[in-house]
Write an enzyme that holds these catalytic residues in place. Structure first.
Site, PDB file in Angstrom:
ATOM      1  N   CYS A   7       0.045   2.560  -4.847  1.00  0.00           N
ATOM      2  CA  CYS A   7      -0.747   3.735  -5.110  1.00  0.00           C
ATOM      3  C   CYS A   7       0.069   5.187  -4.607  1.00  0.00           C
ATOM      4  O   CYS A   7       0.891   4.796  -3.825  1.00  0.00           O
ATOM      5  CB  CYS A   7      -2.188   3.603  -4.302  1.00  0.00           C
TER       6      CYS A   7
ATOM      7  N   HIS B 204       0.802  -1.005   0.160  1.00  0.00           N
ATOM      8  CA  HIS B 204      -0.172  -0.045  -0.104  1.00  0.00           C
ATOM      9  C   HIS B 204       0.877   1.149   0.027  1.00  0.00           C
ATOM     10  O   HIS B 204       1.908   1.192   0.893  1.00  0.00           O
ATOM     11  CB  HIS B 204      -0.823   0.002   1.220  1.00  0.00           C
TER      12      HIS B 204
END
Length: 346
Positions: free
Chosen positions: A166, A103
Protein backbone atom coordinates in the site's frame (compact mmCIF):
# COMPACT_ATOMS: atom_id res chain seq x y z
CA UNK A 1 24.47 -13.80 7.04
CA UNK A 2 26.33 -14.04 3.71
CA UNK A 3 25.76 -11.38 1.10
CA UNK A 4 24.63 -12.12 -2.43
CA UNK A 5 27.15 -14.13 -4.42
CA UNK A 6 27.68 -12.38 -7.74
CA UNK A 7 27.94 -14.48 -10.89
CA UNK A 8 30.39 -13.16 -13.48
CA UNK A 9 29.02 -13.63 -17.02
CA UNK A 10 31.28 -13.65 -20.04
CA UNK A 11 30.85 -9.88 -20.49
CA UNK A 12 32.04 -9.21 -16.94
CA UNK A 13 28.73 -7.81 -15.70
CA UNK A 14 26.64 -9.22 -12.88
CA UNK A 15 22.93 -9.79 -12.33
CA UNK A 16 21.77 -9.79 -8.71
CA UNK A 17 18.38 -9.65 -7.02
CA UNK A 18 17.04 -9.05 -3.51
CA UNK A 19 13.45 -10.26 -3.13
CA UNK A 20 11.44 -9.72 0.08
CA UNK A 21 8.06 -11.08 1.17
CA UNK A 22 6.56 -10.59 4.65
CA UNK A 23 3.42 -12.20 6.07
CA UNK A 24 3.80 -10.91 9.68
CA UNK A 25 2.14 -14.11 10.99
CA UNK A 26 4.28 -14.34 14.13
CA UNK A 27 4.75 -10.60 14.73
CA UNK A 28 2.15 -7.95 13.89
CA UNK A 29 -0.60 -10.51 13.40
CA UNK A 30 -0.17 -11.71 16.99
CA UNK A 31 -1.92 -8.56 18.17
CA UNK A 32 -4.15 -7.93 15.15
CA UNK A 33 -4.96 -10.78 12.76
CA UNK A 34 -5.98 -8.26 10.09
CA UNK A 35 -2.31 -7.39 9.69
CA UNK A 36 -1.39 -10.85 8.44
CA UNK A 37 -0.59 -11.01 4.72
CA UNK A 38 -1.09 -14.66 3.82
CA UNK A 39 0.46 -15.30 0.43
CA UNK A 40 3.20 -12.64 0.55
CA UNK A 41 5.87 -15.36 0.60
CA UNK A 42 4.76 -16.47 -2.86
CA UNK A 43 5.71 -13.14 -4.44
CA UNK A 44 9.52 -13.45 -4.19
CA UNK A 45 9.28 -17.07 -5.35
CA UNK A 46 7.31 -16.03 -8.44
CA UNK A 47 9.80 -13.27 -9.21
CA UNK A 48 12.76 -15.61 -8.70
CA UNK A 49 11.31 -18.05 -11.23
CA UNK A 50 10.70 -15.24 -13.73
CA UNK A 51 14.27 -13.94 -13.36
CA UNK A 52 15.72 -17.40 -13.93
CA UNK A 53 13.39 -18.47 -16.73
CA UNK A 54 13.28 -15.26 -18.80
CA UNK A 55 16.15 -12.96 -17.83
CA UNK A 56 19.21 -15.16 -17.27
CA UNK A 57 19.62 -14.88 -13.49
CA UNK A 58 21.23 -17.73 -11.55
CA UNK A 59 19.96 -19.19 -8.28
CA UNK A 60 23.05 -18.12 -6.34
CA UNK A 61 22.59 -14.51 -7.47
CA UNK A 62 19.14 -14.18 -5.91
CA UNK A 63 18.73 -13.46 -2.19
CA UNK A 64 15.32 -14.01 -0.60
CA UNK A 65 14.17 -12.62 2.76
CA UNK A 66 10.91 -13.99 4.17
CA UNK A 67 9.59 -14.49 7.70
CA UNK A 68 9.65 -18.27 7.60
CA UNK A 69 11.84 -21.02 9.00
CA UNK A 70 14.92 -21.70 6.91
CA UNK A 71 15.21 -18.15 5.53
CA UNK A 72 16.78 -14.91 6.61
CA UNK A 73 14.09 -12.87 8.34
CA UNK A 74 13.40 -9.42 6.89
CA UNK A 75 14.02 -7.29 9.97
CA UNK A 76 14.74 -3.63 9.44
CA UNK A 77 18.48 -3.97 9.90
CA UNK A 78 18.68 -7.12 7.75
CA UNK A 79 16.79 -5.42 4.91
CA UNK A 80 18.96 -2.30 5.05
CA UNK A 81 22.17 -4.32 5.06
CA UNK A 82 20.92 -6.56 2.26
CA UNK A 83 20.14 -3.45 0.21
CA UNK A 84 23.69 -2.22 0.73
CA UNK A 85 25.06 -5.63 -0.23
CA UNK A 86 22.94 -5.71 -3.39
CA UNK A 87 24.53 -2.65 -4.99
CA UNK A 88 27.96 -2.85 -3.34
CA UNK A 89 30.78 -2.43 -5.88
CA UNK A 90 28.25 -1.81 -8.68
CA UNK A 91 29.80 -1.35 -12.11
CA UNK A 92 28.46 -0.01 -15.44
CA UNK A 93 26.40 -2.68 -17.16
CA UNK A 94 25.43 -4.49 -13.95
CA UNK A 95 21.74 -5.35 -13.43
CA UNK A 96 20.00 -5.26 -10.05
CA UNK A 97 16.45 -6.11 -8.97
CA UNK A 98 14.87 -5.20 -5.64
CA UNK A 99 11.35 -6.24 -4.65
CA UNK A 100 9.24 -5.76 -1.53
CA UNK A 101 5.90 -7.42 -0.78
CA UNK A 102 4.44 -6.49 2.59
CA UNK A 103 2.83 -3.57 4.36
CA UNK A 104 3.42 -0.02 3.25
CA UNK A 105 2.56 3.16 5.12
CA UNK A 106 3.00 6.92 5.25
CA UNK A 107 4.52 9.33 7.76
CA UNK A 108 4.61 13.09 7.86
CA UNK A 109 7.40 14.51 5.70
CA UNK A 110 9.71 16.77 7.67
CA UNK A 111 12.00 18.28 5.01
CA UNK A 112 9.52 19.68 2.51
CA UNK A 113 10.44 17.28 -0.30
CA UNK A 114 6.99 15.68 -0.68
CA UNK A 115 4.18 17.44 -2.49
CA UNK A 116 1.51 15.60 -0.53
CA UNK A 117 3.31 16.14 2.79
CA UNK A 118 4.04 12.45 3.42
CA UNK A 119 6.99 10.10 3.11
CA UNK A 120 6.18 6.55 2.01
CA UNK A 121 7.42 3.67 4.17
CA UNK A 122 8.14 -0.06 3.97
CA UNK A 123 7.23 -2.11 7.04
CA UNK A 124 9.79 -4.76 8.17
CA UNK A 125 8.82 -7.86 10.09
CA UNK A 126 10.03 -6.35 13.39
CA UNK A 127 7.91 -3.23 13.02
CA UNK A 128 5.30 -2.44 15.66
CA UNK A 129 2.04 -0.52 15.67
CA UNK A 130 1.81 2.42 18.06
CA UNK A 131 -1.39 1.72 20.05
CA UNK A 132 -2.09 5.44 20.49
CA UNK A 133 -1.66 6.60 16.90
CA UNK A 134 -2.32 3.35 15.02
CA UNK A 135 0.80 4.00 12.90
CA UNK A 136 3.70 1.69 12.18
CA UNK A 137 7.01 2.26 13.94
CA UNK A 138 10.53 1.03 13.04
CA UNK A 139 9.94 1.44 9.31
CA UNK A 140 12.11 2.09 6.25
CA UNK A 141 11.47 5.43 4.54
CA UNK A 142 11.47 6.14 0.81
CA UNK A 143 14.46 8.40 1.50
CA UNK A 144 16.39 5.35 2.74
CA UNK A 145 15.52 3.36 -0.39
CA UNK A 146 16.68 6.19 -2.62
CA UNK A 147 19.89 6.83 -0.69
CA UNK A 148 21.00 3.20 -0.45
CA UNK A 149 19.88 1.71 -3.77
CA UNK A 150 19.93 4.62 -6.19
CA UNK A 151 22.25 7.47 -5.27
CA UNK A 152 25.51 5.50 -5.40
CA UNK A 153 24.93 3.69 -8.70
CA UNK A 154 27.48 4.38 -11.43
CA UNK A 155 26.56 5.53 -14.92
CA UNK A 156 25.39 2.60 -17.02
CA UNK A 157 24.18 0.40 -14.13
CA UNK A 158 20.58 -0.86 -14.23
CA UNK A 159 18.20 -1.09 -11.27
CA UNK A 160 14.55 -2.19 -11.26
CA UNK A 161 12.56 -1.86 -8.03
CA UNK A 162 9.18 -3.57 -7.55
CA UNK A 163 6.81 -2.69 -4.71
CA UNK A 164 3.64 -4.64 -3.94
CA UNK A 165 2.43 -2.76 -0.89
CA UNK A 166 0.00 0.00 0.00
CA UNK A 167 0.99 3.65 -0.56
CA UNK A 168 3.84 2.54 -2.83
CA UNK A 169 3.56 4.92 -5.79
CA UNK A 170 6.75 6.79 -4.89
CA UNK A 171 8.27 4.28 -2.47
CA UNK A 172 11.72 4.77 -4.00
CA UNK A 173 11.56 8.58 -4.21
CA UNK A 174 12.39 8.74 -7.92
CA UNK A 175 12.07 12.04 -9.74
CA UNK A 176 9.57 11.13 -12.47
CA UNK A 177 6.30 9.29 -11.88
CA UNK A 178 4.07 8.50 -14.84
CA UNK A 179 0.61 8.39 -13.30
CA UNK A 180 -2.04 9.28 -15.83
CA UNK A 181 -3.43 8.37 -19.17
CA UNK A 182 -3.36 4.59 -19.63
CA UNK A 183 -6.64 2.89 -20.25
CA UNK A 184 -7.48 1.23 -16.94
CA UNK A 185 -10.28 1.54 -14.41
CA UNK A 186 -9.76 4.75 -12.52
CA UNK A 187 -8.94 4.33 -8.84
CA UNK A 188 -10.34 6.34 -5.95
CA UNK A 189 -7.88 8.62 -4.24
CA UNK A 190 -9.28 7.43 -0.95
CA UNK A 191 -11.40 4.34 -0.39
CA UNK A 192 -12.57 2.32 2.54
CA UNK A 193 -13.65 -1.19 3.35
CA UNK A 194 -16.82 -1.71 5.36
CA UNK A 195 -15.05 -4.67 6.99
CA UNK A 196 -11.92 -2.80 8.04
CA UNK A 197 -11.33 0.66 9.54
CA UNK A 198 -9.56 3.18 7.33
CA UNK A 199 -5.98 3.48 8.55
CA UNK A 200 -2.64 3.87 6.83
CA UNK A 201 -1.71 0.35 7.87
CA UNK A 202 -4.81 -1.49 6.63
CA UNK A 203 -3.43 -4.78 5.29
CA UNK A 204 -3.81 -6.14 1.80
CA UNK A 205 -7.18 -7.82 1.73
CA UNK A 206 -7.48 -11.46 0.74
CA UNK A 207 -8.58 -11.86 -2.86
CA UNK A 208 -11.58 -13.87 -1.72
CA UNK A 209 -12.74 -11.18 0.66
CA UNK A 210 -12.38 -7.84 -1.12
CA UNK A 211 -15.39 -5.76 -0.10
CA UNK A 212 -14.45 -2.17 -0.83
CA UNK A 213 -17.36 0.19 -0.51
CA UNK A 214 -18.14 3.63 -1.88
CA UNK A 215 -15.17 5.64 -3.07
CA UNK A 216 -15.03 9.11 -1.62
CA UNK A 217 -13.78 10.39 -4.96
CA UNK A 218 -13.76 8.75 -8.37
CA UNK A 219 -11.78 9.86 -11.39
CA UNK A 220 -13.01 9.68 -15.00
CA UNK A 221 -11.75 6.94 -17.29
CA UNK A 222 -8.43 7.93 -18.87
CA UNK A 223 -7.19 6.80 -22.27
CA UNK A 224 -4.55 9.37 -23.23
CA UNK A 225 -0.80 8.70 -23.11
CA UNK A 226 0.99 8.96 -19.79
CA UNK A 227 2.36 12.23 -18.45
CA UNK A 228 5.27 12.74 -16.03
CA UNK A 229 4.20 13.39 -12.47
CA UNK A 230 7.06 15.69 -11.32
CA UNK A 231 6.06 15.16 -7.70
CA UNK A 232 9.58 14.98 -6.34
CA UNK A 233 11.45 18.09 -5.39
CA UNK A 234 14.91 16.78 -6.22
CA UNK A 235 17.95 18.47 -7.73
CA UNK A 236 18.96 15.56 -9.97
CA UNK A 237 16.98 13.99 -12.79
CA UNK A 238 18.96 12.16 -15.45
CA UNK A 239 18.18 13.43 -18.99
CA UNK A 240 16.96 10.61 -21.26
CA UNK A 241 20.19 10.25 -23.25
CA UNK A 242 22.72 11.45 -20.67
CA UNK A 243 25.23 9.31 -18.79
CA UNK A 244 23.85 7.98 -15.54
CA UNK A 245 22.24 4.84 -14.10
CA UNK A 246 19.05 3.38 -15.55
CA UNK A 247 16.60 3.21 -12.63
CA UNK A 248 12.88 2.43 -12.64
CA UNK A 249 10.33 1.55 -9.98
CA UNK A 250 7.12 -0.43 -10.46
CA UNK A 251 4.48 0.08 -7.78
CA UNK A 252 1.16 -1.62 -7.14
CA UNK A 253 -0.76 1.60 -6.51
CA UNK A 254 -0.65 5.36 -6.02
CA UNK A 255 0.71 6.83 -2.79
CA UNK A 256 -2.85 7.49 -1.61
CA UNK A 257 -4.16 3.98 -2.31
CA UNK A 258 -4.26 0.49 -0.85
CA UNK A 259 -3.51 -2.62 -2.83
CA UNK A 260 -4.58 -6.19 -2.19
CA UNK A 261 -3.81 -9.84 -2.77
CA UNK A 262 -4.70 -13.31 -1.57
CA UNK A 263 -3.31 -16.61 -0.42
CA UNK A 264 -1.67 -17.10 -3.81
CA UNK A 265 0.19 -13.80 -3.61
CA UNK A 266 -0.23 -10.16 -4.48
CA UNK A 267 -2.42 -9.14 -7.40
CA UNK A 268 0.28 -6.78 -8.64
CA UNK A 269 3.14 -9.31 -8.63
CA UNK A 270 0.89 -11.80 -10.39
CA UNK A 271 0.04 -9.21 -13.06
CA UNK A 272 3.70 -8.21 -13.40
CA UNK A 273 5.03 -11.75 -13.82
CA UNK A 274 2.17 -12.89 -16.09
CA UNK A 275 2.65 -9.92 -18.42
CA UNK A 276 6.39 -10.60 -18.76
CA UNK A 277 5.96 -14.33 -19.24
CA UNK A 278 3.61 -13.70 -22.14
CA UNK A 279 5.93 -11.12 -23.68
CA UNK A 280 9.29 -10.33 -22.07
CA UNK A 281 10.16 -7.93 -24.91
CA UNK A 282 7.96 -4.94 -24.14
CA UNK A 283 8.69 -1.25 -23.80
CA UNK A 284 8.22 0.36 -20.40
CA UNK A 285 4.97 1.94 -21.54
CA UNK A 286 3.67 -1.33 -22.99
CA UNK A 287 4.49 -3.20 -19.81
CA UNK A 288 2.66 -0.68 -17.64
CA UNK A 289 -0.35 -0.98 -19.93
CA UNK A 290 -0.14 -4.79 -19.69
CA UNK A 291 0.06 -4.71 -15.89
CA UNK A 292 -2.92 -2.40 -15.55
CA UNK A 293 -4.92 -4.59 -17.91
CA UNK A 294 -4.03 -7.69 -15.89
CA UNK A 295 -4.98 -5.98 -12.62
CA UNK A 296 -8.30 -4.88 -14.08
CA UNK A 297 -9.08 -8.43 -15.21
CA UNK A 298 -8.32 -9.92 -11.81
CA UNK A 299 -10.41 -7.36 -9.95
CA UNK A 300 -13.27 -7.75 -12.45
CA UNK A 301 -13.19 -11.54 -11.95
CA UNK A 302 -13.41 -11.03 -8.21
CA UNK A 303 -16.35 -8.64 -8.55
CA UNK A 304 -18.26 -11.13 -10.70
CA UNK A 305 -17.62 -13.86 -8.16
CA UNK A 306 -18.72 -11.60 -5.31
CA UNK A 307 -21.97 -10.64 -7.03
CA UNK A 308 -22.74 -14.30 -7.74
CA UNK A 309 -22.17 -15.21 -4.09
CA UNK A 310 -24.44 -12.37 -2.97
CA UNK A 311 -27.21 -13.52 -5.31
CA UNK A 312 -26.85 -17.07 -4.02
CA UNK A 313 -27.47 -15.67 -0.55
CA UNK A 314 -30.84 -14.43 -1.75
CA UNK A 315 -30.00 -10.80 -2.46
CA UNK A 316 -32.02 -9.73 -5.49
CA UNK A 317 -29.99 -6.53 -5.99
CA UNK A 318 -26.23 -6.15 -5.57
CA UNK A 319 -24.97 -2.59 -5.81
CA UNK A 320 -21.93 -1.94 -7.99
CA UNK A 321 -20.81 0.49 -5.31
CA UNK A 322 -19.65 -2.58 -3.36
CA UNK A 323 -17.26 -3.56 -6.16
CA UNK A 324 -13.53 -3.48 -5.57
CA UNK A 325 -11.74 -0.87 -7.70
CA UNK A 326 -8.48 -1.72 -9.40
CA UNK A 327 -5.48 0.12 -7.91
CA UNK A 328 -3.57 2.18 -10.47
CA UNK A 329 -0.11 0.70 -10.95
CA UNK A 330 2.68 3.27 -11.16
CA UNK A 331 5.94 3.56 -13.09
CA UNK A 332 8.69 5.76 -11.68
CA UNK A 333 11.97 6.62 -13.34
CA UNK A 334 15.19 8.53 -12.78
CA UNK A 335 14.88 9.62 -16.40
CA UNK A 336 12.07 11.63 -18.05
CA UNK A 337 9.17 10.58 -20.21
CA UNK A 338 11.11 9.27 -23.23
CA UNK A 339 11.94 6.28 -21.03
CA UNK A 340 8.43 4.99 -21.81
CA UNK A 341 9.46 4.01 -25.34
CA UNK A 342 12.66 2.19 -24.37
CA UNK A 343 12.77 -1.62 -24.07
CA UNK A 344 12.17 -3.06 -20.60
CA UNK A 345 14.60 -5.54 -19.11
CA UNK A 346 15.46 -6.94 -15.67
Amino acid sequence: MPSIIARMPSNGNVKKALLIGIEYSSTLAKTDRRLELKGAHKDPMALRKLLKDKFGYEEQDIRILIDDDGYEWPTRETILQAMRDLVKDAQPGDHFVFSFSGHGGQVVNEDGTEEDGFDETLVPVDSEVNPETGNFENFIKDDDVRKILVNGLPSGAHLVMIFDCCHSGTASDLDNVFTDGLGSPASPLTSYSPRLPWKSHVPSIDADHITFGNAIEREPMAFAWMKPGHRRQRSYTAPPESPGPYVTSWSACMDSQNTFGGKRGGFFIKAFTDALRRNPHQSHGELLQSIRTELAKRVADHNMKHRKEQRMKGLSYVSQEEDAVSPRAQLGSLRPISNLHTPFTL
